[in-house]
Write a protein that holds these residues in place. Structure first.
Motif, PDB file in Angstrom:
ATOM      1  N   PHE A  93      41.935  43.606  40.668  1.00 12.16           N
ATOM      2  CA  PHE A  93      42.071  42.824  39.449  1.00 12.16           C
ATOM      3  C   PHE A  93      43.511  42.899  38.963  1.00 12.16           C
ATOM      4  CE2 PHE A  93      40.351  47.011  38.682  1.00 12.16           C
ATOM      5  CZ  PHE A  93      41.188  47.544  37.717  1.00 12.16           C
ATOM      6  N   GLN A  94      43.836  42.038  37.996  1.00 13.39           N
ATOM      7  CA  GLN A  94      45.182  41.997  37.436  1.00 13.39           C
ATOM      8  C   GLN A  94      45.235  42.719  36.107  1.00 13.39           C
ATOM      9  OE1 GLN A  94      46.415  37.844  37.388  1.00 13.39           O
ATOM     10  NE2 GLN A  94      48.339  38.468  38.306  1.00 13.39           N
ATOM     11  N   VAL A  95      46.298  43.500  35.922  1.00  8.72           N
ATOM     12  CA  VAL A  95      46.571  44.164  34.651  1.00  8.72           C
ATOM     13  C   VAL A  95      48.024  43.873  34.301  1.00  8.72           C
ATOM     14  CG1 VAL A  95      46.731  46.355  33.430  1.00  8.72           C
ATOM     15  CG2 VAL A  95      44.913  46.013  35.111  1.00  8.72           C
ATOM     16  N   GLY A  96      48.237  43.162  33.224  1.00  9.25           N
ATOM     17  CA  GLY A  96      49.599  42.855  32.796  1.00  9.25           C
ATOM     18  C   GLY A  96      50.414  42.106  33.846  1.00  9.25           C
ATOM     19  N   GLY A  97      49.751  41.213  34.581  1.00  6.42           N
ATOM     20  CA  GLY A  97      50.451  40.429  35.588  1.00  6.42           C
ATOM     21  C   GLY A  97      50.630  41.147  36.920  1.00  6.42           C
ATOM     22  N   ARG A  98      50.177  42.389  37.019  1.00  9.82           N
ATOM     23  CA  ARG A  98      50.305  43.185  38.239  1.00  9.82           C
ATOM     24  C   ARG A  98      48.930  43.387  38.875  1.00  9.82           C
ATOM     25  NH1 ARG A  98      50.786  48.605  37.007  1.00  9.82           N
ATOM     26  NH2 ARG A  98      49.963  49.574  38.838  1.00  9.82           N
ATOM     27  N   TRP A  99      48.819  43.187  40.178  1.00  8.49           N
ATOM     28  CA  TRP A  99      47.554  43.385  40.885  1.00  8.49           C
ATOM     29  C   TRP A  99      47.314  44.874  41.098  1.00  8.49           C
ATOM     30  CZ3 TRP A  99      43.884  39.911  41.444  1.00  8.49           C
ATOM     31  CH2 TRP A  99      44.233  38.573  41.300  1.00  8.49           C
ATOM     32  N   VAL A 100      46.066  45.280  40.851  1.00  7.88           N
ATOM     33  CA  VAL A 100      45.669  46.685  40.978  1.00  7.88           C
ATOM     34  C   VAL A 100      44.426  46.747  41.853  1.00  7.88           C
ATOM     35  CG1 VAL A 100      44.857  48.711  39.702  1.00  7.88           C
ATOM     36  CG2 VAL A 100      46.535  47.187  38.657  1.00  7.88           C
ATOM     37  N   SER A 101      44.336  47.767  42.693  1.00 11.20           N
ATOM     38  CA  SER A 101      43.108  47.997  43.464  1.00 11.20           C
ATOM     39  C   SER A 101      42.692  49.451  43.289  1.00 11.20           C
ATOM     40  CB  SER A 101      43.324  47.665  44.941  1.00 11.20           C
ATOM     41  OG  SER A 101      44.329  48.479  45.493  1.00 11.20           O
ATOM     42  N   THR A 102      41.385  49.672  43.180  1.00  4.40           N
ATOM     43  CA  THR A 102      40.865  51.018  42.957  1.00  4.40           C
ATOM     44  C   THR A 102      39.401  51.072  43.395  1.00  4.40           C
ATOM     45  OG1 THR A 102      40.583  52.778  41.322  1.00  4.40           O
ATOM     46  CG2 THR A 102      40.188  50.528  40.571  1.00  4.40           C
ATOM     47  N   TYR A 103      38.880  52.265  43.591  1.00  8.03           N
ATOM     48  CA  TYR A 103      37.476  52.448  43.960  1.00  8.03           C
ATOM     49  C   TYR A 103      36.556  52.295  42.748  1.00  8.03           C
ATOM     50  CZ  TYR A 103      39.369  54.273  48.296  1.00  8.03           C
ATOM     51  OH  TYR A 103      40.046  54.401  49.473  1.00  8.03           O
ATOM     52  N   SER A 104      37.076  52.643  41.563  1.00  5.16           N
ATOM     53  CA  SER A 104      36.252  52.567  40.360  1.00  5.16           C
ATOM     54  C   SER A 104      37.147  52.544  39.122  1.00  5.16           C
ATOM     55  CB  SER A 104      35.302  53.763  40.277  1.00  5.16           C
ATOM     56  OG  SER A 104      36.038  54.963  40.119  1.00  5.16           O
ATOM     57  N   THR A 105      36.543  52.205  37.995  1.00  2.00           N
ATOM     58  CA  THR A 105      37.238  52.298  36.703  1.00  2.00           C
ATOM     59  C   THR A 105      36.347  53.097  35.757  1.00  2.00           C
ATOM     60  OG1 THR A 105      36.261  50.360  35.649  1.00  2.00           O
ATOM     61  CG2 THR A 105      38.209  49.980  37.029  1.00  2.00           C
ATOM     62  N   ARG A 106      36.916  53.552  34.684  1.00  2.00           N
ATOM     63  CA  ARG A 106      36.125  54.256  33.672  1.00  2.00           C
ATOM     64  C   ARG A 106      35.227  53.290  32.902  1.00  2.00           C
ATOM     65  NH1 ARG A 106      40.746  57.073  30.512  1.00  2.00           N
ATOM     66  NH2 ARG A 106      41.905  55.470  31.588  1.00  2.00           N
ATOM     67  N   GLY A 107      35.455  52.014  33.038  1.00  2.00           N
ATOM     68  CA  GLY A 107      34.661  51.019  32.337  1.00  2.00           C
ATOM     69  C   GLY A 107      35.196  50.754  30.946  1.00  2.00           C
ATOM     70  N   VAL A 108      34.423  50.066  30.183  1.00  2.00           N
ATOM     71  CA  VAL A 108      34.790  49.705  28.818  1.00  2.00           C
ATOM     72  C   VAL A 108      34.105  50.675  27.864  1.00  2.00           C
ATOM     73  CG1 VAL A 108      34.651  47.883  27.061  1.00  2.00           C
ATOM     74  CG2 VAL A 108      34.992  47.278  29.475  1.00  2.00           C
ATOM     75  N   PRO A 109      34.855  51.374  27.022  1.00  2.00           N
ATOM     76  CA  PRO A 109      34.209  52.295  26.089  1.00  2.00           C
ATOM     77  C   PRO A 109      33.462  51.529  24.989  1.00  2.00           C
ATOM     78  CG  PRO A 109      36.583  52.258  25.729  1.00  2.00           C
ATOM     79  CD  PRO A 109      36.317  51.410  26.931  1.00  2.00           C
TER      80      PRO A 109
END
Length: 127
Positions: A93-109
């Motif tokens: 996904f994109q964050v601030g115009g930069r592409w990021v890849s990861t196995y997981s996220t902490r989600g939305v609090p």
């Protein structure tokens, strides 16, 4: 002692135009305003979508709905918990115009903007 119950007077008092109805409307408006104050804001769309409406009325009750009318309001209210890649090895996904890849996220609090607004109701809100 004699007690006389005037059903018409009770019905008028419980109607939206009656004293109980007006008090309930004031309380619902205060809950709406607190929810707007507690909502997270990016574009303001969710905060501006929070509204109140009467959804039920009986001889002895008035039911109000306080609702945020966006698809993602429930995600802001309850949160998501961790998000994991399911159909691919990575989330991308994109964050601030930069592409990021990861196995997981902490989600939305969870923000609980509606729950907190409802839990803050007091007798003074009906005045």
């Amino acid at each position: 002692m004699r007690i006389v119950v005037h059903r018409g007077e009770i019905a008028l008092m419980m109607s939206p135009a009656g004293e109980v109805g007006k008090g309930a409307e004031r309380a619902a408006g205060k809950v709406r305003d607190r929810a707007k104050e507690g909502a997270t804001v990016d574009t303001g769309l969710m905060r501006n979508s929070i509204f109140t409406e009467i959804v039920g009325q009986g001889a002895t009750s008035i039911v109000w709905r306080i609702q945020a009318n966006t698809d993602y309001a429930i995600i802001q209210e309850e949160g998501t918990g961790p998000i994991f890649a399911r159909r691919a090895p990575l989330l991308v996904f994109q964050v601030g115009g930069r592409w990021v890849s990861t196995y997981s996220t902490r989600g939305v609090p969870a923000v609980h903007f509606l729950r907190n607004a409802i839990e803050a109701v007091s007798a003074e809100d009906f005045d």
